[in-house]
Design a protein around this motif. Structure first.
Motif, PDB file in Angstrom:
ATOM      1  N   VAL A  20       0.845  -1.199   0.000  1.00  0.00           N
ATOM      2  CA  VAL A  20       0.000   0.000   0.000  1.00  0.00           C
ATOM      3  C   VAL A  20       0.877   1.244   0.000  1.00  0.00           C
ATOM      4  O   VAL A  20       0.611   2.202  -0.736  1.00  0.00           O
ATOM      5  CB  VAL A  20      -0.984   0.006   1.190  1.00  0.00           C
ATOM      6  N   LEU A  21       1.933   1.247   0.793  1.00  0.00           N
ATOM      7  CA  LEU A  21       2.854   2.383   0.836  1.00  0.00           C
ATOM      8  C   LEU A  21       3.464   2.658  -0.533  1.00  0.00           C
ATOM      9  O   LEU A  21       3.472   3.794  -1.011  1.00  0.00           O
ATOM     10  CB  LEU A  21       3.955   2.130   1.863  1.00  0.00           C
ATOM     11  N   VAL A  22       3.959   1.624  -1.180  1.00  0.00           N
ATOM     12  CA  VAL A  22       4.561   1.789  -2.505  1.00  0.00           C
ATOM     13  C   VAL A  22       3.516   2.298  -3.499  1.00  0.00           C
ATOM     14  O   VAL A  22       3.751   3.257  -4.238  1.00  0.00           O
ATOM     15  CB  VAL A  22       5.183   0.455  -2.996  1.00  0.00           C
ATOM     16  N   ASP A  29      -3.008   8.438  -4.150  1.00  0.00           N
ATOM     17  CA  ASP A  29      -4.403   8.217  -3.773  1.00  0.00           C
ATOM     18  C   ASP A  29      -4.477   6.949  -2.925  1.00  0.00           C
ATOM     19  O   ASP A  29      -4.151   5.862  -3.404  1.00  0.00           O
ATOM     20  CB  ASP A  29      -5.257   8.079  -5.038  1.00  0.00           C
ATOM     21  N   LEU A  30      -4.920   7.110  -1.674  1.00  0.00           N
ATOM     22  CA  LEU A  30      -4.958   5.975  -0.759  1.00  0.00           C
ATOM     23  C   LEU A  30      -5.925   4.891  -1.233  1.00  0.00           C
ATOM     24  O   LEU A  30      -5.613   3.706  -1.162  1.00  0.00           O
ATOM     25  CB  LEU A  30      -5.328   6.434   0.656  1.00  0.00           C
ATOM     26  N   GLY A  31      -7.067   5.276  -1.751  1.00  0.00           N
ATOM     27  CA  GLY A  31      -8.023   4.292  -2.254  1.00  0.00           C
ATOM     28  C   GLY A  31      -7.450   3.487  -3.405  1.00  0.00           C
ATOM     29  O   GLY A  31      -7.584   2.258  -3.450  1.00  0.00           O
ATOM     30  N   ASP A  32      -6.793   4.181  -4.335  1.00  0.00           N
ATOM     31  CA  ASP A  32      -6.143   3.478  -5.446  1.00  0.00           C
ATOM     32  C   ASP A  32      -5.037   2.560  -4.938  1.00  0.00           C
ATOM     33  O   ASP A  32      -4.863   1.439  -5.427  1.00  0.00           O
ATOM     34  CB  ASP A  32      -5.542   4.472  -6.444  1.00  0.00           C
ATOM     35  N   ALA A  33      -4.292   3.037  -3.952  1.00  0.00           N
ATOM     36  CA  ALA A  33      -3.198   2.241  -3.415  1.00  0.00           C
ATOM     37  C   ALA A  33      -3.722   0.955  -2.787  1.00  0.00           C
ATOM     38  O   ALA A  33      -3.160  -0.125  -3.002  1.00  0.00           O
ATOM     39  CB  ALA A  33      -2.415   3.052  -2.386  1.00  0.00           C
ATOM     40  N   GLU A  34      -4.787   1.067  -2.024  1.00  0.00           N
ATOM     41  CA  GLU A  34      -5.373  -0.127  -1.414  1.00  0.00           C
ATOM     42  C   GLU A  34      -5.924  -1.069  -2.474  1.00  0.00           C
ATOM     43  O   GLU A  34      -5.771  -2.288  -2.376  1.00  0.00           O
ATOM     44  CB  GLU A  34      -6.455   0.277  -0.420  1.00  0.00           C
ATOM     45  N   PRO A  89      -6.398  14.307  -5.765  1.00  0.00           N
ATOM     46  CA  PRO A  89      -6.744  13.714  -4.475  1.00  0.00           C
ATOM     47  C   PRO A  89      -5.995  14.417  -3.349  1.00  0.00           C
ATOM     48  O   PRO A  89      -4.893  14.915  -3.543  1.00  0.00           O
ATOM     49  CB  PRO A  89      -6.284  12.272  -4.607  1.00  0.00           C
ATOM     50  N   SER A  90      -6.606  14.466  -2.206  1.00  0.00           N
ATOM     51  CA  SER A  90      -5.945  15.063  -1.056  1.00  0.00           C
ATOM     52  C   SER A  90      -5.289  13.946  -0.252  1.00  0.00           C
ATOM     53  O   SER A  90      -5.757  12.813  -0.250  1.00  0.00           O
ATOM     54  CB  SER A  90      -6.942  15.828  -0.201  1.00  0.00           C
TER      55      SER A  90
END
Length: 163
Positions: A20-22, A29-34, A89-90
């Motif tokens: 998720v960090l990478v 975007d955290l949602g995209d990362a997840e 995204p914020s």
């Protein structure tokens, strides 16, 4: 190495956060990362025999998440040119102000430079492993890191100077 459900659950527990960090550093975007981390594990589950046979399942997972992020970036880049750009995204609410500037600066890097910064500094991979994940020569990684550091220094210096 066995590929029972406990092995896969341990693989997930040991690697989910780092993926998720990478992905977050690459997508902003955290949602995209997840989503990318989940998609990576879906691929890993389908190919669990191949993953289990590798010398480093974690490296295999990082390669997949980077490739998925690049694919998503290319797709969004095309859509961005064809459609109305979406809002930026914020960062997550729990990111500190000191990290928000750095996060924004990393997010402003072009994708290839962002990938080497994320893998080398955030995922803490040696240059040789970054080269293997991205499938580029070591010299290319070093060059991109050098240019990325210069761009980050310029951006961060400029932003600090404006405060």
């Amino acid at each position: 190495m066995g590929i029972d459900s406990q092995w896969f659950a341990r693989l997930y527990q040991d690697n989910y956060r780092s993926l998720v960090l990478v992905a977050y550093a690459m997508t902003n975007d955290l949602g995209d990362a997840e989503d990318l981390a989940q998609e990576t594990f879906a691929v890993a589950y389908r190919k669990r025999g191949q993953v289990a046979e590798t010398d480093s399942p974690a490296a295999w997972l990082r390669t997949v998440v980077v490739n998925l992020a690049r694919k998503r970036w290319r797709r969004r880049s095309l859509l961005h040119r064809l459609l109305i750009p979406r809002a930026e995204p914020s960062p997550p609410a729990d990111i500190g102000a000191e990290h928000a500037e750095l996060h924004a600066a990393i997010g402003a890097l072009e994708q290839e430079r962002r990938a080497v910064v994320v893998l080398h500094y955030l995922a803490d991979l040696p240059v040789e492993e970054v080269a293997a994940v991205l499938r580029v020569p070591v010299g290319t990684v070093k060059s991109r890191l050098s240019r990325a550091r210069a761009a980050l220094a310029q951006r961060l210096t400029t932003e600090v100077g404006h405060d």
